[in-house]
Design an enzyme around this catalytic site. Sequence first.
Site, PDB file in Angstrom:
ATOM      1  N   HIS A 161       0.818  -1.226   0.000  1.00 42.32           N
ATOM      2  CA  HIS A 161       0.000   0.000   0.000  1.00 42.32           C
ATOM      3  C   HIS A 161       0.850   1.273   0.000  1.00 42.32           C
ATOM      4  O   HIS A 161       0.312   2.362  -0.169  1.00 42.32           O
ATOM      5  CB  HIS A 161      -0.937   0.029   1.215  1.00 42.32           C
ATOM      6  CG  HIS A 161      -1.981  -1.036   1.206  1.00 42.32           C
ATOM      7  ND1 HIS A 161      -2.852  -1.210   0.147  1.00 42.32           N
ATOM      8  CD2 HIS A 161      -2.298  -2.000   2.110  1.00 42.32           C
ATOM      9  CE1 HIS A 161      -3.662  -2.238   0.413  1.00 42.32           C
ATOM     10  NE2 HIS A 161      -3.342  -2.742   1.589  1.00 42.32           N
ATOM     11  N   ASP A 197      -2.401 -10.456  -2.560  1.00 41.80           N
ATOM     12  CA  ASP A 197      -3.024 -10.008  -1.312  1.00 41.80           C
ATOM     13  C   ASP A 197      -4.499  -9.682  -1.593  1.00 41.80           C
ATOM     14  O   ASP A 197      -4.857  -9.297  -2.712  1.00 41.80           O
ATOM     15  CB  ASP A 197      -2.288  -8.760  -0.808  1.00 41.80           C
ATOM     16  CG  ASP A 197      -2.755  -8.313   0.565  1.00 41.80           C
ATOM     17  OD1 ASP A 197      -2.071  -8.653   1.554  1.00 41.80           O
ATOM     18  OD2 ASP A 197      -3.785  -7.619   0.657  1.00 41.80           O
ATOM     19  N   HIS A 199      -6.175  -7.195  -0.720  1.00 42.11           N
ATOM     20  CA  HIS A 199      -6.392  -5.778  -1.017  1.00 42.11           C
ATOM     21  C   HIS A 199      -5.569  -5.344  -2.225  1.00 42.11           C
ATOM     22  O   HIS A 199      -4.475  -5.855  -2.466  1.00 42.11           O
ATOM     23  CB  HIS A 199      -5.995  -4.933   0.198  1.00 42.11           C
ATOM     24  CG  HIS A 199      -6.730  -5.317   1.448  1.00 42.11           C
ATOM     25  ND1 HIS A 199      -6.223  -6.232   2.349  1.00 42.11           N
ATOM     26  CD2 HIS A 199      -7.943  -4.937   1.907  1.00 42.11           C
ATOM     27  CE1 HIS A 199      -7.105  -6.388   3.333  1.00 42.11           C
ATOM     28  NE2 HIS A 199      -8.152  -5.636   3.090  1.00 42.11           N
ATOM     29  N   ASP A 286      -4.713 -12.828   3.087  1.00 38.08           N
ATOM     30  CA  ASP A 286      -5.951 -12.321   3.682  1.00 38.08           C
ATOM     31  C   ASP A 286      -7.153 -12.562   2.767  1.00 38.08           C
ATOM     32  O   ASP A 286      -8.247 -12.068   3.027  1.00 38.08           O
ATOM     33  CB  ASP A 286      -5.826 -10.844   4.106  1.00 38.08           C
ATOM     34  CG  ASP A 286      -5.063  -9.989   3.112  1.00 38.08           C
ATOM     35  OD1 ASP A 286      -4.695 -10.488   2.031  1.00 38.08           O
ATOM     36  OD2 ASP A 286      -4.840  -8.801   3.427  1.00 38.08           O
TER      37      ASP A 286
HETATM   38 ZN   LIG Z   1      -4.284  -7.120   2.494  1.00 42.48          ZN
END
Ligand SMILES: [Zn+2]
Length: 344
Positions: A161, A197, A199, A286
């Site tokens: 991120h 991931d 996200h 995740d």
């Molecule tokens: Zn994540």
Amino acid sequence: MKIIYSDAHQGHAGAMELRRETFVPMAECPERMAAILAALAGAGFDDTLAPDTFGLEEAGRIHDPDFLRFLETAYPMWLERHGPGTTAFARTFGMRGMAQKPRMDNVDAMLSAYTFDIFAPIVAGTWTAIRSALDVALTGASLIQAGAPSVFSLCRPPGHHASGDLAGGYCYLNNAAIAAQNFLDRGASRVAILDIDYHHGNGTQRIFYDRDDVLFVSLHGRPEEEYPFLLGYADETGHGAGEGFNLNLPMPPGTRIDTYMTAMETAAARIAAFAPDVLVLSLGVDTFDGDPVGGFCLQTPDYLRLGQAVAKLGLPTHFVMEGGYSVAALGQNVSNVLTGYLQR
Ligand SMILES: [Zn+2]
């Protein structure tokens, strides 16, 4: 497969995060690493190596020098201004109409300019952990450059991120992006980053968005429902020279393995067409059913299939740890990706 790991992340601990209407211990916690190491040992991955020590030169190929200075100095500056026993957080953000560059003598202004959300807390051990994750990533990259077919850099904190001058989403330095750039700097012509991931890897996308020497492919929860909301849509395909070198494959909440594997095939075809010298795998698990911050329904055995699909690409592969927060299942899920990879 060599596992690169250091305990130096452990002081990045004790921070709280806002979930719904209450503060809870941050899901991105040191116990994650212990869980992964235990499962890896149980699966026979016993070739663990401490990282070499690197300077900030390689990180500076991706990150702004003032941003690096912010990460290094924020906590001591915060202590001086606000007193001990606290977590450094931004209280405003450098949004539209506000200054984008902070005064470097004001820690609150620096936090406002250099973090984009409330999930990048800074505590006493954060900078040491950030440096350690950087060393872990770069040591892994150097082993691949020396001929290792695959390496797992067990980084904490995660990185995908974070962009050139913004921390957020538990991420401070973008370990995978720094590794990818390092491959290019050491002679690779093309590097693919596959981000699995849950996200979207908004930081990695932003870093390489206008470049054609790094292909970024991300499988993730669609931003209509999911963090980071403002990036990760399928129509973001790159810009300028980078047009066509960014592939987002967003999927709806509740996605199961069959849908996921279809997206993996699309990703694999694009990566094969790009013909990279090396693959950097942003490894987040995740996507697991029951992850406290995820929304997919992958089961533990499914991660064997993910590892097999990665192996099928037939590329030198640098696994770099990202997210995964169901501590009870996290270790086995990660171990299964690596086991599946080696099975092929
Ligand atoms: Zn994540």
